[in-house]
Motif scaffolding. Structure first.
Motif, PDB file in Angstrom:
ATOM      1  N   MET A  56       0.832  -1.192   0.000  1.00  0.00           N
ATOM      2  CA  MET A  56       0.000   0.000   0.000  1.00  0.00           C
ATOM      3  C   MET A  56       0.875   1.255   0.000  1.00  0.00           C
ATOM      4  O   MET A  56       2.065   1.210   0.315  1.00  0.00           O
ATOM      5  CB  MET A  56      -0.915   0.001   1.231  1.00  0.00           C
ATOM      6  CG  MET A  56      -1.854  -1.202   1.320  1.00  0.00           C
ATOM      7  SD  MET A  56      -3.088  -1.238   0.019  1.00  0.00           S
ATOM      8  CE  MET A  56      -4.044   0.212   0.425  1.00  0.00           C
ATOM      9  N   SER A  57       0.263   2.404  -0.337  1.00  0.00           N
ATOM     10  CA  SER A  57       0.969   3.687  -0.338  1.00  0.00           C
ATOM     11  C   SER A  57       0.943   4.310   1.051  1.00  0.00           C
ATOM     12  O   SER A  57       0.019   4.077   1.838  1.00  0.00           O
ATOM     13  CB  SER A  57       0.320   4.635  -1.346  1.00  0.00           C
ATOM     14  OG  SER A  57       0.353   4.081  -2.648  1.00  0.00           O
TER      15      SER A  57
ATOM     16  N   ILE B 151       2.103  -3.164   8.535  1.00  0.00           N
ATOM     17  CA  ILE B 151       2.707  -4.223   7.744  1.00  0.00           C
ATOM     18  C   ILE B 151       2.152  -4.282   6.323  1.00  0.00           C
ATOM     19  O   ILE B 151       2.638  -5.057   5.493  1.00  0.00           O
ATOM     20  CB  ILE B 151       2.538  -5.599   8.428  1.00  0.00           C
ATOM     21  CG1 ILE B 151       1.054  -5.928   8.621  1.00  0.00           C
ATOM     22  CG2 ILE B 151       3.263  -5.632   9.749  1.00  0.00           C
ATOM     23  CD1 ILE B 151       0.827  -7.254   9.330  1.00  0.00           C
ATOM     24  N   ALA B 152       1.116  -3.458   6.047  1.00  0.00           N
ATOM     25  CA  ALA B 152       0.633  -3.361   4.665  1.00  0.00           C
ATOM     26  C   ALA B 152       1.547  -2.469   3.829  1.00  0.00           C
ATOM     27  O   ALA B 152       1.402  -2.407   2.605  1.00  0.00           O
ATOM     28  CB  ALA B 152      -0.789  -2.812   4.634  1.00  0.00           C
ATOM     29  N   LEU B 153       2.492  -1.782   4.490  1.00  0.00           N
ATOM     30  CA  LEU B 153       3.461  -0.943   3.782  1.00  0.00           C
ATOM     31  C   LEU B 153       4.716  -1.754   3.469  1.00  0.00           C
ATOM     32  O   LEU B 153       5.068  -2.682   4.196  1.00  0.00           O
ATOM     33  CB  LEU B 153       3.821   0.272   4.644  1.00  0.00           C
ATOM     34  CG  LEU B 153       2.678   1.281   4.831  1.00  0.00           C
ATOM     35  CD1 LEU B 153       2.990   2.246   5.963  1.00  0.00           C
ATOM     36  CD2 LEU B 153       2.432   2.046   3.543  1.00  0.00           C
TER      37      LEU B 153
ATOM     38  N   LYS C 176      10.012  -0.463   6.515  1.00  0.00           N
ATOM     39  CA  LYS C 176       9.941   0.101   7.861  1.00  0.00           C
ATOM     40  C   LYS C 176       9.930   1.631   7.812  1.00  0.00           C
ATOM     41  O   LYS C 176       9.210   2.276   8.576  1.00  0.00           O
ATOM     42  CB  LYS C 176      11.132  -0.385   8.690  1.00  0.00           C
ATOM     43  CG  LYS C 176      11.160   0.207  10.098  1.00  0.00           C
ATOM     44  CD  LYS C 176      12.492  -0.058  10.771  1.00  0.00           C
ATOM     45  CE  LYS C 176      12.562   0.675  12.110  1.00  0.00           C
ATOM     46  NZ  LYS C 176      13.896   0.578  12.735  1.00  0.00           N
ATOM     47  N   ARG C 177      10.705   2.201   6.925  1.00  0.00           N
ATOM     48  CA  ARG C 177      10.765   3.659   6.830  1.00  0.00           C
ATOM     49  C   ARG C 177       9.395   4.237   6.510  1.00  0.00           C
ATOM     50  O   ARG C 177       8.967   5.232   7.099  1.00  0.00           O
ATOM     51  CB  ARG C 177      11.784   4.083   5.771  1.00  0.00           C
ATOM     52  CG  ARG C 177      11.859   5.583   5.550  1.00  0.00           C
ATOM     53  CD  ARG C 177      12.965   5.953   4.592  1.00  0.00           C
ATOM     54  NE  ARG C 177      14.267   5.616   5.127  1.00  0.00           N
ATOM     55  CZ  ARG C 177      15.407   5.824   4.481  1.00  0.00           C
ATOM     56  NH1 ARG C 177      15.385   6.368   3.275  1.00  0.00           N
ATOM     57  NH2 ARG C 177      16.556   5.489   5.026  1.00  0.00           N
ATOM     58  N   LYS C 178       8.689   3.597   5.577  1.00  0.00           N
ATOM     59  CA  LYS C 178       7.356   4.081   5.228  1.00  0.00           C
ATOM     60  C   LYS C 178       6.378   3.882   6.386  1.00  0.00           C
ATOM     61  O   LYS C 178       5.473   4.691   6.594  1.00  0.00           O
ATOM     62  CB  LYS C 178       6.855   3.378   3.974  1.00  0.00           C
ATOM     63  CG  LYS C 178       7.601   3.807   2.715  1.00  0.00           C
ATOM     64  CD  LYS C 178       6.950   3.255   1.460  1.00  0.00           C
ATOM     65  CE  LYS C 178       7.650   3.793   0.214  1.00  0.00           C
ATOM     66  NZ  LYS C 178       6.994   3.336  -1.032  1.00  0.00           N
ATOM     67  N   ALA C 179       6.563   2.802   7.147  1.00  0.00           N
ATOM     68  CA  ALA C 179       5.702   2.567   8.304  1.00  0.00           C
ATOM     69  C   ALA C 179       5.892   3.652   9.348  1.00  0.00           C
ATOM     70  O   ALA C 179       4.930   4.151   9.939  1.00  0.00           O
ATOM     71  CB  ALA C 179       5.981   1.190   8.898  1.00  0.00           C
ATOM     72  N   ILE C 180       7.148   4.048   9.588  1.00  0.00           N
ATOM     73  CA  ILE C 180       7.424   5.112  10.565  1.00  0.00           C
ATOM     74  C   ILE C 180       6.896   6.450  10.050  1.00  0.00           C
ATOM     75  O   ILE C 180       6.367   7.263  10.822  1.00  0.00           O
ATOM     76  CB  ILE C 180       8.933   5.182  10.863  1.00  0.00           C
ATOM     77  CG1 ILE C 180       9.372   3.922  11.620  1.00  0.00           C
ATOM     78  CG2 ILE C 180       9.275   6.433  11.658  1.00  0.00           C
ATOM     79  CD1 ILE C 180      10.858   3.868  11.923  1.00  0.00           C
ATOM     80  N   THR C 181       7.026   6.692   8.747  1.00  0.00           N
ATOM     81  CA  THR C 181       6.477   7.924   8.165  1.00  0.00           C
ATOM     82  C   THR C 181       4.958   7.977   8.356  1.00  0.00           C
ATOM     83  O   THR C 181       4.396   9.014   8.739  1.00  0.00           O
ATOM     84  CB  THR C 181       6.810   8.003   6.665  1.00  0.00           C
ATOM     85  OG1 THR C 181       8.230   7.975   6.490  1.00  0.00           O
ATOM     86  CG2 THR C 181       6.252   9.285   6.062  1.00  0.00           C
ATOM     87  N   ALA C 182       4.294   6.859   8.109  1.00  0.00           N
ATOM     88  CA  ALA C 182       2.843   6.805   8.305  1.00  0.00           C
ATOM     89  C   ALA C 182       2.482   7.035   9.766  1.00  0.00           C
ATOM     90  O   ALA C 182       1.502   7.720  10.083  1.00  0.00           O
ATOM     91  CB  ALA C 182       2.302   5.453   7.836  1.00  0.00           C
TER      92      ALA C 182
ATOM     93  N   SER D 170       7.787  -5.342  -3.193  1.00  0.00           N
ATOM     94  CA  SER D 170       8.503  -4.491  -4.131  1.00  0.00           C
ATOM     95  C   SER D 170       9.687  -3.792  -3.488  1.00  0.00           C
ATOM     96  O   SER D 170      10.666  -3.492  -4.137  1.00  0.00           O
ATOM     97  CB  SER D 170       7.545  -3.437  -4.709  1.00  0.00           C
ATOM     98  OG  SER D 170       6.978  -2.672  -3.665  1.00  0.00           O
ATOM     99  N   VAL D 171       9.597  -3.525  -2.184  1.00  0.00           N
ATOM    100  CA  VAL D 171      10.702  -2.898  -1.466  1.00  0.00           C
ATOM    101  C   VAL D 171      10.987  -3.733  -0.224  1.00  0.00           C
ATOM    102  O   VAL D 171      10.071  -4.025   0.532  1.00  0.00           O
ATOM    103  CB  VAL D 171      10.335  -1.459  -1.021  1.00  0.00           C
ATOM    104  CG1 VAL D 171      11.510  -0.811  -0.321  1.00  0.00           C
ATOM    105  CG2 VAL D 171       9.940  -0.634  -2.241  1.00  0.00           C
ATOM    106  N   PRO D 172      12.218  -4.152   0.016  1.00  0.00           N
ATOM    107  CA  PRO D 172      12.503  -5.037   1.146  1.00  0.00           C
ATOM    108  C   PRO D 172      12.353  -4.317   2.480  1.00  0.00           C
ATOM    109  O   PRO D 172      12.503  -3.108   2.567  1.00  0.00           O
ATOM    110  CB  PRO D 172      13.957  -5.456   0.909  1.00  0.00           C
ATOM    111  CG  PRO D 172      14.537  -4.349   0.085  1.00  0.00           C
ATOM    112  CD  PRO D 172      13.418  -3.857  -0.776  1.00  0.00           C
TER     113      PRO D 172
END
Length: 600
Positions: free
Chosen positions: A55-56, A271-273, A276-282, A580-582
């Motif tokens: 997800m975005s 975990i739908a992201l 980890k970086r995107k999860a922290i940003t969210a 798509s991104v590890p």
């Protein structure tokens, strides 16, 4: 014009605004429902429940906000401030601290292991029975919380239009259940994004128009200050006072940590992201959004108070008022400021918040039922189509149950306190189980289960006892009114109060302290039982199962086994599509350096 709390009514412009905004906010859900119902999501349970784990960031962040900032917050917070002042606003400090703790303590573990369900961790760390206990606690928690999510928008609609609460609640569940059942997480997240935007628009308009109706920003502040509702100096240590600085900061911090750290509705979005970086940003966006929403709702409560005082302190608007305050105030502002359609925009925002919270909970419950109960505990694997139907059936059943339980919710007062107290039962116990698992390496299955049982029993007893006392008439007295209003004796002593001394002391605790009490009981009992009765299982000693904060204290076996669990999971899921991104360790070798040593 006097604010009487009896205001109501919906005009043509309101119906148009409400219809357009509700239709647009649900359009995304309907679209994804149509697409999902004829695509692989029908049989691909992972895609249905986790959105393909790709997800975005921004939509997920908005969905995180929607998961917590429901109609309960929008209606409950202004009424809380109207009655008890701005002390509750300090909860934003607790929100900020909780987000920091989640990002540094809990999120690294979930993102490293890349689990489908947060409760899957408990099986990896303990066993499948511990996982089942946490899953059942979560489902129980949501069964208690769902009716609150439905009741609040239905109450607002009833106040403004006169429509029956049960009829409105039923229509809301049908609309939300339809796109949640058919579309899965993608429908939920994208619909949440639009609904959260509508919610903010509605609350911002009410706050701005309400401020102008009172006379301006300065007038709202001066009236609140004169009546003591702008005071943030109550730092009493008494747990019996409804609102104190320590209660809002410490109690709010621990409650939000319990909710944000391990609750499936939140973790499912992390975990739908894809990283980890995107999860922290969210999570950071969620923190800012939650603080903004709480602040706006606090301001709406102050503006409503200013309108009541400036209008002559009508008897019907005297504290203690209930959760119909904000809908009545919106109608008052629309009349004073000549703003047709304002009530419709506001109601669309409340409905959007309610729908988004409802869909988030329903989707998370479906995932827990399939992944944790069916796969994890019962060890059953059905055909993909059968599992897809089961997940949708769970969603539909819980939606129907939430309507039935509206009968109970109607008899309880103050939705903010009720919702916080009820959700604290399971949230504190499950958070305690995860905290024991991630930080206390000597705790095994016995400690986790006994700790959770103690925490849930204590928090449940206090919470349900407090709600029974509230239903019997125990309410904390409101703050004093202004000197001008004190001259108006027509509303004096109109509220019958139950003598607190007749109530068991634990049942008089402020709702802020129920989650900390349950968490403390879980950690204390779990640690002691684990120390004396659990035997160390070296197969569970994997450094990646523990939060990085305690790595330096872990026994040698944990460092030697670092990465074994993750590699086993990867081998088990080898047929699943690669993200798509590890995540965190996706590009790291199996040997991890800790404390200057390399794991083997």
């Amino acid at each position: 014009m006097s604010f009487t709390m009896k205001e109501g009514g919906f005009g043509v412009g309101d119906y148009v605004a409400f219809g357009v905004l509700c239709a647009s906010s649900c359009a995304g859900g309907v679209w994804y429902s149509a697409v999902g119902s004829r695509s692989k999501a029908v049989v691909d349970i992972k895609d249905y429940l986790l959105g393909g784990k790709a997800m975005s960031t921004f939509p997920v962040a908005m969905s995180l906000i929607a998961s917590y900032v429901s109609g309960v917050t929008i209606l409950g917070t202004p009424a809380e401030v109207y009655n008890y002042g701005t002390q509750y606003w300090l909860v934003i400090v607790g929100v900020t601290l909780s987000c920091v703790v989640v990002a540094t303590v809990y999120l690294p573990v979930f993102c490293t292991l890349r689990l489908s369900s947060s409760y899957e961790y408990l099986e990896l760390r303990f066993n499948r029975h511990v996982r089942a206990v946490a899953s059942i606690l979560f489902l129980l928690d949501e069964v208690l919380f769902l009716p609150m999510v439905v009741y609040v928008p239905a109450l607002a609609f009833n106040q403004l239009t006169g429509f029956n609460v049960f009829a409105v609640g039923g229509a809301m569940v049908v609309i939300c259940g339809l796109y949640t059942v058919l579309g899965g997480l993608r429908a939920v997240v994208w619909t949440d994004s639009v609904q959260t935007g509508v919610m903010f628009i509605g609350v911002v308009l009410v706050a701005a128009a309400g401020t102008l109706a009172v006379g301006g920003f300065g007038d709202v502040l001066s009236i609140a200050k004169e009546s003591g509702r702008l005071d943030l100096s109550n730092w009493s240590f008494s747990p019996y006072e409804r609102q104190t600085g320590w209660g809002a900061v410490v109690g709010g911090f621990l409650y939000w940590t319990c909710f944000n750290s391990v609750n499936q509705t939140m973790v499912q979005r992390y975990i739908a992201l894809p990283s980890k970086r995107k999860a922290i940003t969210a999570l950071a966006i969620f923190c800012v959004g939650a603080i903004l929403a709480i602040t706006l709702c606090v301001w709406c409560g102050l503006a409503a108070w200013g309108a009541w005082v400036r209008g002559g302190c009508a008897a019907a608007g005297a504290p203690l008022v209930d959760d119909r305050l904000l809908p009545a105030f919106v109608t008052y502002v629309a009349d004073v400021q000549h703003l047709p359609g304002l009530s419709g925009v506001f109601l669309a925002g409340v409905f959007g918040a309610g729908l988004s919270s409802l869909s988030a909970v329903l989707n998370a419950c479906a995932l827990v039922a399939v992944e944790d109960i069916l796969h994890g505990w019962l060890r059953l694997r059905l055909r993909p189509l059968a599992e897809g139907i089961l997940a949708r059936s769970v969603t539909a059943a819980l939606a129907a149950l939430s309507i039935v339980m509206l009968v109970v919710i109607e008899k309880l007062g103050g939705v903010l306190g009720v919702a916080t107290a009820l959700s604290a039962i399971a949230a504190s116990a499950t958070c305690g189980m995860f905290t024991l698992g991630m930080s206390c390496w000597w705790v095994g299955p016995r400690g986790a289960v006994w700790g959770a049982g103690a925490g849930a029993a204590l928090a449940g007893t206090v919470s349900l006892g407090a709600q029974a006392a509230a239903a019997a008439g125990l309410r904390a007295p409101p703050l004093a009114v202004s000197a001008a209003c004190a001259l108006n004796a027509t509303f004096a002593s109109q509220h019958d109060e139950l003598d607190p001394e007749t109530i068991f002391p634990l049942f008089r605790l402020s709702y802020h302290w129920i989650a900390p009490l349950g968490l403390l009981a879980t950690l204390t009992v779990g640690s002691i039982v684990g120390w004396f009765f659990d035997k160390r299982d070296d197969s569970k000693m994997d450094a990646e199962l523990f939060t990085p904060i305690v790595w330096r204290f872990l026994p040698r076996e944990a460092h030697e086994n670092s990465g074994l669990t993750r590699r086993a999971l990867n081998a088990k899921n080898v047929d699943s599509p690669t993200p798509s991104v590890p995540l965190i360790l996706g590009q790291v070798s199996d040997k991890i350096e800790m404390n200057g040593e390399t794991s083997r």
